[in-house]
Design a protein around this motif. Sequence first.
Motif, PDB file in Angstrom:
ATOM      1  N   LEU A   1      -9.969   1.201  -3.877  1.00 18.93           N
ATOM      2  CA  LEU A   1      -8.524   1.040  -3.754  1.00 18.93           C
ATOM      3  C   LEU A   1      -7.915   2.410  -3.484  1.00 18.93           C
ATOM      4  CD1 LEU A   1      -7.952  -1.336  -6.797  1.00 18.93           C
ATOM      5  CD2 LEU A   1      -7.941  -1.982  -4.396  1.00 18.93           C
ATOM      6  N   PHE A   2      -6.726   2.405  -2.914  1.00 22.72           N
ATOM      7  CA  PHE A   2      -6.101   3.660  -2.486  1.00 22.72           C
ATOM      8  C   PHE A   2      -4.819   3.915  -3.265  1.00 22.72           C
ATOM      9  CE2 PHE A   2      -8.795   2.109   0.862  1.00 22.72           C
ATOM     10  CZ  PHE A   2      -9.549   3.240   1.157  1.00 22.72           C
ATOM     11  N   ASP A   3      -4.854   4.979  -4.079  1.00 26.55           N
ATOM     12  CA  ASP A   3      -3.746   5.297  -4.978  1.00 26.55           C
ATOM     13  C   ASP A   3      -2.425   5.553  -4.264  1.00 26.55           C
ATOM     14  OD1 ASP A   3      -4.727   4.951  -7.471  1.00 26.55           O
ATOM     15  OD2 ASP A   3      -5.210   7.056  -7.845  1.00 26.55           O
ATOM     16  N   ASP A   4      -2.496   6.112  -3.053  1.00 22.85           N
ATOM     17  CA  ASP A   4      -1.260   6.490  -2.363  1.00 22.85           C
ATOM     18  C   ASP A   4      -0.600   5.316  -1.656  1.00 22.85           C
ATOM     19  OD1 ASP A   4      -1.550   9.053  -3.164  1.00 22.85           O
ATOM     20  OD2 ASP A   4      -2.576   9.720  -1.343  1.00 22.85           O
ATOM     21  N   MET A   5      -1.298   4.179  -1.610  1.00 24.42           N
ATOM     22  CA  MET A   5      -0.751   3.018  -0.902  1.00 24.42           C
ATOM     23  C   MET A   5      -0.163   2.035  -1.900  1.00 24.42           C
ATOM     24  SD  MET A   5      -3.866   2.810   1.808  1.00 24.42           S
ATOM     25  CE  MET A   5      -3.486   1.231   2.466  1.00 24.42           C
ATOM     26  N   THR A   6       0.678   1.146  -1.384  1.00 19.29           N
ATOM     27  CA  THR A   6       1.280   0.152  -2.267  1.00 19.29           C
ATOM     28  C   THR A   6       0.257  -0.929  -2.617  1.00 19.29           C
ATOM     29  OG1 THR A   6       2.010  -1.304  -0.487  1.00 19.29           O
ATOM     30  CG2 THR A   6       3.536   0.450  -1.153  1.00 19.29           C
ATOM     31  N   VAL A   7       0.624  -1.731  -3.609  1.00 23.66           N
ATOM     32  CA  VAL A   7      -0.205  -2.868  -3.997  1.00 23.66           C
ATOM     33  C   VAL A   7      -0.445  -3.768  -2.782  1.00 23.66           C
ATOM     34  CG1 VAL A   7      -0.172  -5.007  -5.361  1.00 23.66           C
ATOM     35  CG2 VAL A   7       0.464  -2.821  -6.426  1.00 23.66           C
ATOM     36  N   ALA A   8       0.630  -4.101  -2.049  1.00 22.08           N
ATOM     37  CA  ALA A   8       0.502  -4.993  -0.891  1.00 22.08           C
ATOM     38  C   ALA A   8      -0.409  -4.391   0.179  1.00 22.08           C
ATOM     39  CB  ALA A   8       1.874  -5.304  -0.292  1.00 22.08           C
ATOM     40  N   GLU A   9      -0.265  -3.088   0.427  1.00 27.99           N
ATOM     41  CA  GLU A   9      -1.113  -2.439   1.442  1.00 27.99           C
ATOM     42  C   GLU A   9      -2.581  -2.476   1.024  1.00 27.99           C
ATOM     43  OE1 GLU A   9       2.123   0.790   3.203  1.00 27.99           O
ATOM     44  OE2 GLU A   9       0.926   1.296   1.449  1.00 27.99           O
ATOM     45  N   ASN A  10      -2.840  -2.290  -0.274  1.00 20.34           N
ATOM     46  CA  ASN A  10      -4.211  -2.369  -0.764  1.00 20.34           C
ATOM     47  C   ASN A  10      -4.780  -3.780  -0.627  1.00 20.34           C
ATOM     48  OD1 ASN A  10      -5.617   0.050  -2.139  1.00 20.34           O
ATOM     49  ND2 ASN A  10      -3.471   0.296  -2.720  1.00 20.34           N
ATOM     50  N   ILE A  11      -3.943  -4.782  -0.885  1.00 20.60           N
ATOM     51  CA  ILE A  11      -4.425  -6.168  -0.812  1.00 20.60           C
ATOM     52  C   ILE A  11      -4.808  -6.529   0.621  1.00 20.60           C
ATOM     53  CG2 ILE A  11      -3.685  -8.593  -1.009  1.00 20.60           C
ATOM     54  CD1 ILE A  11      -2.076  -7.735  -3.500  1.00 20.60           C
ATOM     55  N   PHE A  12      -4.000  -6.061   1.579  1.00 24.40           N
ATOM     56  CA  PHE A  12      -4.202  -6.496   2.974  1.00 24.40           C
ATOM     57  C   PHE A  12      -4.822  -5.426   3.865  1.00 24.40           C
ATOM     58  CE2 PHE A  12      -1.398  -9.967   1.748  1.00 24.40           C
ATOM     59  CZ  PHE A  12      -2.061 -11.022   2.344  1.00 24.40           C
TER      60      PHE A  12
ATOM     61  N   ASN B   1       4.559  -5.939  -9.056  1.00 21.22           N
ATOM     62  CA  ASN B   1       5.428  -5.770  -7.887  1.00 21.22           C
ATOM     63  C   ASN B   1       4.579  -5.249  -6.731  1.00 21.22           C
ATOM     64  OD1 ASN B   1       7.171  -4.873  -5.937  1.00 21.22           O
ATOM     65  ND2 ASN B   1       8.484  -3.712  -7.314  1.00 21.22           N
ATOM     66  N   PRO B   2       4.487  -6.026  -5.637  1.00 19.90           N
ATOM     67  CA  PRO B   2       3.590  -5.603  -4.538  1.00 19.90           C
ATOM     68  C   PRO B   2       4.064  -4.347  -3.820  1.00 19.90           C
ATOM     69  CG  PRO B   2       4.781  -7.624  -3.956  1.00 19.90           C
ATOM     70  CD  PRO B   2       5.102  -7.339  -5.392  1.00 19.90           C
ATOM     71  N   ALA B   3       5.305  -3.909  -4.084  1.00 17.72           N
ATOM     72  CA  ALA B   3       5.826  -2.725  -3.391  1.00 17.72           C
ATOM     73  C   ALA B   3       5.547  -1.420  -4.142  1.00 17.72           C
ATOM     74  CB  ALA B   3       7.334  -2.885  -3.153  1.00 17.72           C
ATOM     75  N   VAL B   4       5.022  -1.499  -5.385  1.00 17.89           N
ATOM     76  CA  VAL B   4       4.782  -0.248  -6.113  1.00 17.89           C
ATOM     77  C   VAL B   4       3.492   0.403  -5.634  1.00 17.89           C
ATOM     78  CG1 VAL B   4       5.992  -1.038  -8.192  1.00 17.89           C
ATOM     79  CG2 VAL B   4       3.511  -1.255  -8.063  1.00 17.89           C
ATOM     80  N   ARG B   5       3.436   1.723  -5.814  1.00 18.31           N
ATOM     81  CA  ARG B   5       2.222   2.444  -5.440  1.00 18.31           C
ATOM     82  C   ARG B   5       1.157   2.220  -6.504  1.00 18.31           C
ATOM     83  NH1 ARG B   5       2.819   4.703  -0.871  1.00 18.31           N
ATOM     84  NH2 ARG B   5       4.874   5.422  -0.267  1.00 18.31           N
ATOM     85  N   LEU B   6      -0.065   2.161  -6.024  1.00 21.52           N
ATOM     86  CA  LEU B   6      -1.166   1.844  -6.929  1.00 21.52           C
ATOM     87  C   LEU B   6      -1.306   2.858  -8.058  1.00 21.52           C
ATOM     88  CD1 LEU B   6      -3.202  -0.516  -6.696  1.00 21.52           C
ATOM     89  CD2 LEU B   6      -4.886   1.225  -6.179  1.00 21.52           C
TER      90      LEU B   6
END
Length: 210
Positions: A92-103, A136-141
Amino acid sequence: EAAMPVLSLRGIVKTFPGVRALDGVQMDLFPGQVTALIGENGAGKSTIVKILTGIYQPDEGQILVDGAETHFPTAQAAGHAGVTAIHQETVLFDDMTVAENIFIGHAPRTRLGLIDRAAMLRRSREILTSIGADLNPAVRLRDLGIASKHLVAIARALSIDARVVIMDEPTAALSHKEIAELYELVEKLKRQGKAILFISHKFDEIFRIA
Protein backbone atom coordinates in the motif's frame (compact mmCIF):
# COMPACT_ATOMS: atom_id res chain seq x y z
CA GLU A 1 -24.68 -27.96 -1.46
CA ALA A 2 -23.62 -26.26 -4.67
CA ALA A 3 -23.38 -28.80 -7.47
CA MET A 4 -20.87 -26.76 -9.46
CA PRO A 5 -17.56 -25.49 -8.13
CA VAL A 6 -16.58 -21.97 -9.20
CA LEU A 7 -12.94 -23.01 -9.46
CA SER A 8 -11.25 -26.41 -9.56
CA LEU A 9 -7.71 -27.70 -9.76
CA ARG A 10 -7.15 -31.11 -11.34
CA GLY A 11 -3.83 -32.97 -11.18
CA ILE A 12 -1.73 -29.84 -10.70
CA VAL A 13 2.02 -30.48 -10.77
CA LYS A 14 4.67 -27.82 -10.20
CA THR A 15 8.38 -28.57 -10.07
CA PHE A 16 11.24 -26.23 -9.22
CA PRO A 17 14.89 -27.24 -9.56
CA GLY A 18 15.31 -30.16 -7.19
CA VAL A 19 11.83 -29.81 -5.63
CA ARG A 20 8.44 -31.16 -6.64
CA ALA A 21 6.39 -28.47 -4.89
CA LEU A 22 2.98 -29.78 -6.00
CA ASP A 23 2.23 -33.34 -7.08
CA GLY A 24 -1.25 -34.01 -8.46
CA VAL A 25 -3.17 -31.41 -6.45
CA GLN A 26 -6.98 -31.60 -6.65
CA MET A 27 -9.23 -28.90 -5.21
CA ASP A 28 -12.78 -27.58 -5.61
CA LEU A 29 -13.96 -24.19 -4.37
CA PHE A 30 -17.74 -23.73 -4.05
CA PRO A 31 -19.77 -20.52 -3.91
CA GLY A 32 -20.69 -19.44 -0.38
CA GLN A 33 -18.26 -21.89 1.22
CA VAL A 34 -14.96 -21.55 3.03
CA THR A 35 -12.39 -24.21 2.12
CA ALA A 36 -9.35 -24.45 4.39
CA LEU A 37 -5.88 -25.09 3.01
CA ILE A 38 -3.55 -26.22 5.75
CA GLY A 39 0.02 -27.38 5.90
CA GLU A 40 3.35 -26.55 7.41
CA ASN A 41 5.88 -24.23 5.81
CA GLY A 42 7.19 -25.74 2.59
CA ALA A 43 4.07 -27.84 2.04
CA GLY A 44 3.27 -25.95 -1.17
CA LYS A 45 0.47 -23.65 0.02
CA SER A 46 1.98 -20.50 -1.44
CA THR A 47 2.72 -22.31 -4.72
CA ILE A 48 -1.00 -23.12 -5.01
CA VAL A 49 -1.88 -19.48 -4.36
CA LYS A 50 0.56 -18.36 -7.05
CA ILE A 51 -0.96 -20.79 -9.55
CA LEU A 52 -4.49 -19.67 -8.69
CA THR A 53 -3.51 -16.02 -9.12
CA GLY A 54 -1.58 -16.39 -12.39
CA ILE A 55 1.89 -15.76 -10.98
CA TYR A 56 3.04 -19.33 -11.69
CA GLN A 57 1.92 -21.69 -14.45
CA PRO A 58 1.39 -25.37 -13.62
CA ASP A 59 3.68 -27.88 -15.35
CA GLU A 60 0.79 -30.33 -15.62
CA GLY A 61 -2.90 -30.38 -14.78
CA GLN A 62 -5.92 -28.19 -15.35
CA ILE A 63 -7.52 -25.10 -13.87
CA LEU A 64 -11.30 -25.10 -14.36
CA VAL A 65 -13.63 -22.12 -13.94
CA ASP A 66 -17.32 -23.07 -13.88
CA GLY A 67 -16.27 -26.47 -15.19
CA ALA A 68 -14.47 -25.12 -18.27
CA GLU A 69 -10.70 -25.47 -18.61
CA THR A 70 -8.92 -22.15 -18.47
CA HIS A 71 -5.44 -20.68 -18.16
CA PHE A 72 -4.17 -17.76 -16.10
CA PRO A 73 -1.10 -16.64 -18.04
CA THR A 74 -0.91 -13.43 -15.96
CA ALA A 75 -2.15 -12.06 -12.64
CA GLN A 76 -4.50 -9.84 -14.69
CA ALA A 77 -6.04 -12.91 -16.32
CA ALA A 78 -6.77 -14.41 -12.90
CA GLY A 79 -8.27 -11.08 -11.84
CA HIS A 80 -10.52 -10.99 -14.90
CA ALA A 81 -11.74 -14.47 -13.97
CA GLY A 82 -12.66 -13.08 -10.54
CA VAL A 83 -9.84 -14.60 -8.48
CA THR A 84 -8.33 -12.30 -5.88
CA ALA A 85 -5.94 -12.81 -2.98
CA ILE A 86 -5.68 -10.95 0.31
CA HIS A 87 -2.10 -11.09 1.60
CA GLN A 88 -0.50 -9.50 4.64
CA GLU A 89 2.20 -8.22 2.30
CA THR A 90 -0.15 -6.28 0.01
CA VAL A 91 1.85 -3.18 -0.92
CA LEU A 92 0.00 0.00 0.00
CA PHE A 93 1.14 3.56 -0.61
CA ASP A 94 1.16 5.98 2.32
CA ASP A 95 1.14 9.11 0.17
CA MET A 96 -1.98 8.10 -1.73
CA THR A 97 -5.58 8.22 -0.62
CA VAL A 98 -7.57 5.20 0.48
CA ALA A 99 -9.51 5.27 -2.82
CA GLU A 100 -6.31 5.50 -4.89
CA ASN A 101 -4.87 2.52 -3.02
CA ILE A 102 -8.03 0.48 -3.56
CA PHE A 103 -8.12 1.12 -7.32
CA ILE A 104 -4.42 1.27 -8.11
CA GLY A 105 -3.84 -0.20 -11.56
CA HIS A 106 -7.54 -0.46 -12.44
CA ALA A 107 -9.13 2.90 -11.69
CA PRO A 108 -12.48 3.65 -13.34
CA ARG A 109 -12.04 5.99 -16.30
CA THR A 110 -14.08 8.64 -18.04
CA ARG A 111 -14.90 8.48 -21.76
CA LEU A 112 -11.80 10.61 -22.35
CA GLY A 113 -9.66 7.99 -20.63
CA LEU A 114 -8.93 10.09 -17.54
CA ILE A 115 -9.26 8.66 -14.05
CA ASP A 116 -12.85 9.16 -12.90
CA ARG A 117 -12.22 10.36 -9.34
CA ALA A 118 -15.88 10.72 -8.43
CA ALA A 119 -16.60 7.12 -9.50
CA MET A 120 -13.47 5.93 -7.70
CA LEU A 121 -14.55 7.58 -4.43
CA ARG A 122 -18.10 6.32 -4.79
CA ARG A 123 -17.09 2.73 -5.52
CA SER A 124 -14.45 2.80 -2.77
CA ARG A 125 -17.13 3.90 -0.31
CA GLU A 126 -19.44 1.09 -1.47
CA ILE A 127 -16.73 -1.56 -1.06
CA LEU A 128 -15.65 -0.23 2.35
CA THR A 129 -19.26 -0.18 3.52
CA SER A 130 -19.80 -3.73 2.27
CA ILE A 131 -16.98 -4.98 4.51
CA GLY A 132 -18.11 -2.85 7.46
CA ALA A 133 -15.18 -0.43 7.26
CA ASP A 134 -16.10 3.08 8.35
CA LEU A 135 -13.26 4.82 6.49
CA ASN A 136 -13.21 7.99 4.44
CA PRO A 137 -11.88 7.03 0.99
CA ALA A 138 -10.43 10.54 0.51
CA VAL A 139 -8.00 10.41 3.46
CA ARG A 140 -4.34 9.63 2.94
CA LEU A 141 -3.27 6.19 3.98
CA ARG A 142 -0.55 7.49 6.30
CA ASP A 143 -3.24 8.92 8.57
CA LEU A 144 -4.69 5.46 9.27
CA GLY A 145 -3.75 2.84 11.85
CA ILE A 146 -2.61 -0.70 11.06
CA ALA A 147 -6.09 -2.25 11.34
CA SER A 148 -7.59 0.31 8.96
CA LYS A 149 -4.77 -0.27 6.48
CA HIS A 150 -5.59 -3.98 6.58
CA LEU A 151 -9.20 -3.14 5.66
CA VAL A 152 -7.92 -1.03 2.75
CA ALA A 153 -5.90 -4.04 1.54
CA ILE A 154 -9.04 -6.19 1.74
CA ALA A 155 -11.09 -3.54 -0.09
CA ARG A 156 -8.41 -3.45 -2.78
CA ALA A 157 -8.66 -7.21 -3.26
CA LEU A 158 -12.45 -6.91 -3.51
CA SER A 159 -12.36 -3.96 -5.92
CA ILE A 160 -12.09 -6.44 -8.75
CA ASP A 161 -15.43 -8.17 -8.84
CA ALA A 162 -14.18 -11.22 -7.01
CA ARG A 163 -15.84 -14.62 -7.17
CA VAL A 164 -12.98 -16.44 -5.44
CA VAL A 165 -11.28 -14.80 -2.46
CA ILE A 166 -8.00 -16.31 -1.27
CA MET A 167 -7.04 -15.37 2.29
CA ASP A 168 -3.41 -16.24 2.87
CA GLU A 169 -2.63 -16.41 6.61
CA PRO A 170 -4.77 -13.28 7.02
CA THR A 171 -4.73 -13.15 10.83
CA ALA A 172 -0.94 -13.27 11.23
CA ALA A 173 -0.52 -9.61 12.22
CA LEU A 174 -3.96 -8.89 13.70
CA SER A 175 -5.21 -8.29 17.23
CA HIS A 176 -8.10 -10.30 18.74
CA LYS A 177 -10.60 -7.57 17.87
CA GLU A 178 -9.35 -7.41 14.28
CA ILE A 179 -9.51 -11.19 13.96
CA ALA A 180 -13.16 -11.09 15.12
CA GLU A 181 -13.81 -8.46 12.44
CA LEU A 182 -12.11 -10.64 9.84
CA TYR A 183 -14.43 -13.55 10.76
CA GLU A 184 -17.38 -11.18 10.27
CA LEU A 185 -16.01 -10.27 6.85
CA VAL A 186 -15.72 -13.96 5.92
CA GLU A 187 -19.39 -14.44 6.87
CA LYS A 188 -20.38 -11.47 4.69
CA LEU A 189 -18.41 -12.81 1.73
CA LYS A 190 -20.06 -16.21 2.17
CA ARG A 191 -23.51 -14.60 2.13
CA GLN A 192 -22.51 -12.80 -1.07
CA GLY A 193 -21.83 -16.22 -2.61
CA LYS A 194 -18.06 -15.86 -2.85
CA ALA A 195 -15.91 -18.99 -2.77
CA ILE A 196 -13.23 -18.54 -0.11
CA LEU A 197 -9.91 -20.34 0.23
CA PHE A 198 -8.63 -19.79 3.77
CA ILE A 199 -4.97 -20.62 4.30
CA SER A 200 -3.82 -21.01 7.87
CA HIS A 201 -1.87 -23.21 10.22
CA LYS A 202 -4.03 -22.31 13.24
CA PHE A 203 -6.53 -25.08 13.84
CA ASP A 204 -8.82 -22.99 16.05
CA GLU A 205 -9.33 -20.57 13.14
CA ILE A 206 -9.92 -23.34 10.65
CA PHE A 207 -12.51 -25.17 12.77
CA ARG A 208 -14.26 -21.91 13.43
CA ILE A 209 -14.77 -20.75 9.86
CA ALA A 210 -14.11 -23.50 7.31
